[in-house]
Design an enzyme around this catalytic site. Structure first.
Site, short mmCIF file in Angstrom:
data_model
loop_
_atom_site.label_atom_id
_atom_site.label_comp_id
_atom_site.label_asym_id
_atom_site.label_seq_id
_atom_site.Cartn_x
_atom_site.Cartn_y
_atom_site.Cartn_z
N HIS A 219 26.49 68.05 50.26
CA HIS A 219 26.95 66.79 49.68
C HIS A 219 26.99 66.78 48.15
O HIS A 219 27.44 65.81 47.55
CB HIS A 219 26.07 65.62 50.15
CG HIS A 219 24.75 65.53 49.44
ND1 HIS A 219 23.66 66.25 49.81
CD2 HIS A 219 24.37 64.81 48.35
CE1 HIS A 219 22.64 65.97 49.01
NE2 HIS A 219 23.04 65.10 48.11
C1 UD1 Z 1 23.79 60.16 45.65
C2 UD1 Z 1 22.97 60.66 44.46
C3 UD1 Z 1 22.48 62.08 44.74
C4 UD1 Z 1 21.73 62.15 46.06
C5 UD1 Z 1 22.57 61.55 47.18
C6 UD1 Z 1 21.75 61.47 48.43
C7 UD1 Z 1 23.71 59.79 42.27
C8 UD1 Z 1 24.44 60.11 41.03
N1 UD1 Z 1 23.81 60.72 43.25
O1 UD1 Z 1 24.93 61.00 45.76
O2 UD1 Z 1 21.61 62.49 43.72
O3 UD1 Z 1 21.46 63.50 46.36
O4 UD1 Z 1 22.98 60.21 46.83
O5 UD1 Z 1 22.50 61.36 49.58
O6 UD1 Z 1 23.08 58.77 42.36
N2 UD1 Z 1 29.59 56.83 50.73
C9 UD1 Z 1 29.89 56.21 51.91
N3 UD1 Z 1 28.94 55.45 52.51
C10 UD1 Z 1 27.70 55.27 51.99
C11 UD1 Z 1 27.39 55.92 50.77
C12 UD1 Z 1 28.35 56.67 50.15
O7 UD1 Z 1 31.00 56.34 52.43
O8 UD1 Z 1 26.86 54.57 52.61
C13 UD1 Z 1 30.63 57.69 50.09
C14 UD1 Z 1 31.53 56.89 49.15
O9 UD1 Z 1 32.81 57.44 49.26
C15 UD1 Z 1 30.95 57.22 47.79
C16 UD1 Z 1 30.47 58.66 47.98
O10 UD1 Z 1 29.99 58.70 49.32
O11 UD1 Z 1 31.90 57.12 46.75
C17 UD1 Z 1 29.37 59.06 47.02
O12 UD1 Z 1 28.27 58.13 47.09
P1 UD1 Z 1 27.28 57.97 45.82
O13 UD1 Z 1 26.15 57.11 46.19
O14 UD1 Z 1 28.05 57.59 44.62
O15 UD1 Z 1 26.79 59.43 45.55
P2 UD1 Z 1 26.19 60.51 46.55
O16 UD1 Z 1 27.13 61.67 46.57
O17 UD1 Z 1 25.84 59.86 47.84
N1 UDP Z 2 18.64 63.36 56.05
C1 UDP Z 2 18.78 62.60 57.21
N2 UDP Z 2 19.96 62.70 57.90
C2 UDP Z 2 20.97 63.51 57.54
C3 UDP Z 2 20.82 64.29 56.35
C4 UDP Z 2 19.63 64.18 55.63
O1 UDP Z 2 17.87 61.86 57.59
O2 UDP Z 2 22.01 63.54 58.22
C5 UDP Z 2 17.38 63.25 55.28
C6 UDP Z 2 16.67 64.55 55.07
O3 UDP Z 2 15.82 64.82 56.17
C7 UDP Z 2 15.91 64.28 53.78
C8 UDP Z 2 16.85 63.37 53.00
O4 UDP Z 2 17.73 62.80 53.97
O5 UDP Z 2 14.70 63.59 54.03
C9 UDP Z 2 17.63 64.14 51.99
O6 UDP Z 2 18.64 63.34 51.49
P1 UDP Z 2 19.98 63.93 50.85
O7 UDP Z 2 20.21 65.31 51.31
O8 UDP Z 2 21.05 62.93 51.11
O9 UDP Z 2 19.69 63.85 49.28
P2 UDP Z 2 18.89 64.74 48.23
O10 UDP Z 2 17.54 65.05 48.79
O11 UDP Z 2 19.70 65.95 47.95
O12 UDP Z 2 18.84 63.87 47.02
#
Ligand code: UD1
Ligand code: UDP
Length: 382
Positions: A219
Site C-alpha cells: 500500500h
Molecule cells: C495512510 C498513511 C500511511 C499508513 C496507511 C495505513 C498518511 C500520509 N499515510 O496511507 O502512513 O501506512 O494509511 O493503512 O497518512 N481509501 C479508501 N477507503 C478508506 C481509506 C482510504 O478507499 O477507508 C483510499 C482512498 O482512495 C484514498 C487512498 O486510499 O485516497 C489513500 O488513503 P490515505 O489515508 O490518504 O493514505 P493511505 O495510503 O491509506
Molecule cells: N491489517 C489488517 N488487515 C489487513 C491489512 C493489515 O488488520 O488487511 C493490520 C495489520 O495486522 C497491522 C496493521 O493493519 O496491525 C498495519 O497497517 P497498514 O499496513 O495499513 O499500515 P502501516 O503499518 O504500514 O502504517
C-alpha cells in the site's frame, strides 16, 4: 483524574490505540479518562469500524469525517476540527500514534494550544524525506513532550537529533522526555494471538494449509503510484506463486485496489487474474490478519506494522521498500529488504527457502508497553 485525548485516523492507529485503551480499562480506569477522536482518514467498514468492534475499543467520542484528499487539504481539515475540540475538552495531554497525517494534525493543533503532546512510536526514521510519513514523524517528535520509542534504534535516533537523556522534569515541549518502552503493537499481537484462530475462518474459507502460503500486503504510496514499481511487485508475486507452486494471499488496501487497472500493464493484470494460486482479497480484519501471519510460510510487505508482526510470529519477511525504520528486523537476519525489484525479491525468497534457522531476539519489549506508558502519563501529567 487525568484526561487524555487520543487521536486515531488510519487503520494501524486504531489497532495501536486498542492496546492503550485496554490498559486504561483494565488497570487505570479510576485514574485516566480517555476521549477518542477519529479523524475519519480511513472510513471503509473494513478499514475502520471492524477494528473497533473486534478489538473492543470504545467507539470514538468524535468523528471528524475528513475522508480522503490531498495531504494539505486532509491535514488542514483535521487541524481546524481538532482545534475546536481541544478548546472545548481542555485535556491534560493529547496522545498520537505513528506517522500519518492524523498524527501530524494532532501534534500541530495541540502544541499551538499548549496542550502537551504524547507521541507513541517516536524516533523511527527511514532517512527518506520523500516519504510523507518521515515528514509527519519528524515534525510530531519535535513538538512533543513525552516521546515513547518502541525500539532501541528509535531511541538512539532521538538522542542523535538532540533530545536529552535522563533530563529531570518538569517536562514540556521545551524539555521533552524520551523513553524506550517497547511496542504497543507487540502487546496486541500477544494478547489476541491465542483467540485469533478460534474466532476466524479465514484459513478454511481460503482453503489454506498451515505453513503453505505466502501472505503479502502492498500500500505504500511510491509502490502504488509508480507503474513500474507496482508492475515489478505484481510480476514477482505472480512468478513465485506459479514457479514455486505456493499460494499467495494478498489482502489489498483500497489505495492499491483502485490503481491496479491504471498502473499495471493489461497482460500482467490478466495473468494475475487468471492465476488461481494468487488470491487478492478485500482488507481483512485484525484477527484474520494475525491468523494469516501466524500460519504463513513467509510474509512480503511494504507495511510497517506487518513487518513487525511477521517477526512477532517468527516468520521471515521480505520488505518491499528501499529501506525500513525497523532496522533491527534486518540486522537479525529475519527480514530482507528488496525494494520493488523483481530479481531481488526472487533471490530473497530463495535465500529464505534454504535458510533453516532464523533468529528472533526480543526487540519489542515484554508485551506490557501500554501499562508502562499509562504509568508514565500519570507520573508526568497527573
Ligand atoms: C495512510 C498513511 C500511511 C499508513 C496507511 C495505513 C498518511 C500520509 N499515510 O496511507 O502512513 O501506512 O494509511 O493503512 O497518512 N481509501 C479508501 N477507503 C478508506 C481509506 C482510504 O478507499 O477507508 C483510499 C482512498 O482512495 C484514498 C487512498 O486510499 O485516497 C489513500 O488513503 P490515505 O489515508 O490518504 O493514505 P493511505 O495510503 O491509506
Ligand atoms: N491489517 C489488517 N488487515 C489487513 C491489512 C493489515 O488488520 O488487511 C493490520 C495489520 O495486522 C497491522 C496493521 O493493519 O496491525 C498495519 O497497517 P497498514 O499496513 O495499513 O499500515 P502501516 O503499518 O504500514 O502504517
Amino acid at each position: 483524574m487525568l484526561k487524555i485525548l487520543t487521536i486515531v485516523g488510519a487503520r494501524p492507529q486504531i489497532i495501536k490505540a486498542a492496546a492503550l485503551s485496554r490498559a486504561i480499562r483494565n488497570h487505570y480506569s479510576d485514574q485516566i479518562r480517555e476521549i477518542i477522536i477519529h479523524t475519519g482518514q480511513h472510513y471503509d467498514e473494513n478499514m475502520s469500524a471492524v477494528f473497533f468492534s473486534e478489538l473492543g475499543i470504545p467507539l470514538p467520542d468524535y468523528n471528524l469525517q475528513v475522508g480522503s484528499g490531498s495531504h494539505g487539504k486532509q491535514t488542514a481539515a483535521m487541524i481546524i476540527a481538532l482545534e475546536e475540540i481541544l478548546l472545548k475538552e481542555a485535556p491534560n495531554a493529547l496522545v498520537i500514534y505513528g506517522d500519518t497525517n492524523s498524527t501530524l494534525a494532532g501534534a500541530i493543533a495541540a502544541s499551538k494550544l499548549h496542550v502537551p503532546v504524547v507521541h507513541i512510536e517516536a524516533g523511527l526514521r527511514s532517512f527518506n524525506k520523500a516519504m510523507p510519513e518521515e515528514i509527519n514523524r519528524i515534525m510530531a517528535d519535535h513538538i512533543s513532550t513525552l516521546l515513547f520509542s518502541p525500539t532501541s534504534a528509535g531511541y538512539k535516533n532521538l538522542v542523535k537529533e538532540g533530545f536529552k537523556e535522563n533530563n529531570p522534569g518538569p517536562y514540556n515541549a521545551d524539555n521533552p522526555h524520551i523513553i524506550h518502552c517497547g511496542d504497543v503493537m507487540y502487546d496486541n499481537s500477544l494478547y489476541f494471538s491465542e483467540i485469533a484462530d478460534s474466532k476466524t475462518n479465514i484459513l478454511k474459507d481460503e482453503k489454506l494449509s498451515k505453513g503453505e502460503f505466502i501472505l503479502a500486503t502492498i500500500h505504500r504510496n511510491n509502490n502504488t503510484d509508480e507503474p513500474e514499481r507496482l508492475s515489478a511487485l505484481f510480476s514477482a508475486l505472480n512468478r513465485i506463486s506459479l514457479k514455486e507452486k505456493i499460494k499467495i494471499i494478498l489482502p489489498l488496501h483500497p489505495r492499491t485496489a483502485k490503481l491496479l487497472e491504471k498502473n499495471l500493464p493489461k497482460e500482467l493484470l490478466a495473468a494475475v487474474k487468471a492465476n488461481t494460486t494468487f488470491r487478492i482479497l478485500e482488507p481483512v480484519s485484525f484477527l484474520e490478519m494475525i491468523t494469516l501471519e501466524k500460519h504463513a510460510r513467509l510474509v512480503m510487505t511494504d507495511s510497517g506494522g506487518v513487518q513487525k508482526e511477521a517477526f512477532y510470529f517468527h516468520k521471515p519477511c521480505i520488505i518491499l521498500r528501499p529501506e525500513t525504520e525497523w532496522v533491527e528486523l534486518v540486522q537479525s537476519g529475519a527480514a530482507i529488504i528488496t525494494d520493488a525489484d523483481e530479481n531481488r525479491i526472487l533471490e530473497a525468497y530463495h535465500s529464505f527457502a534454504i535458510s533453516k534457522t532464523l533468529k528472533f531476539p526480543p526487540i519489542f519489549g515484554d508485551g506490557h508497553a501500554s501499562e508502562y506508558i499509562c504509568s508514565e502519563l500519570l507520573k508526568t501529567f497527573a
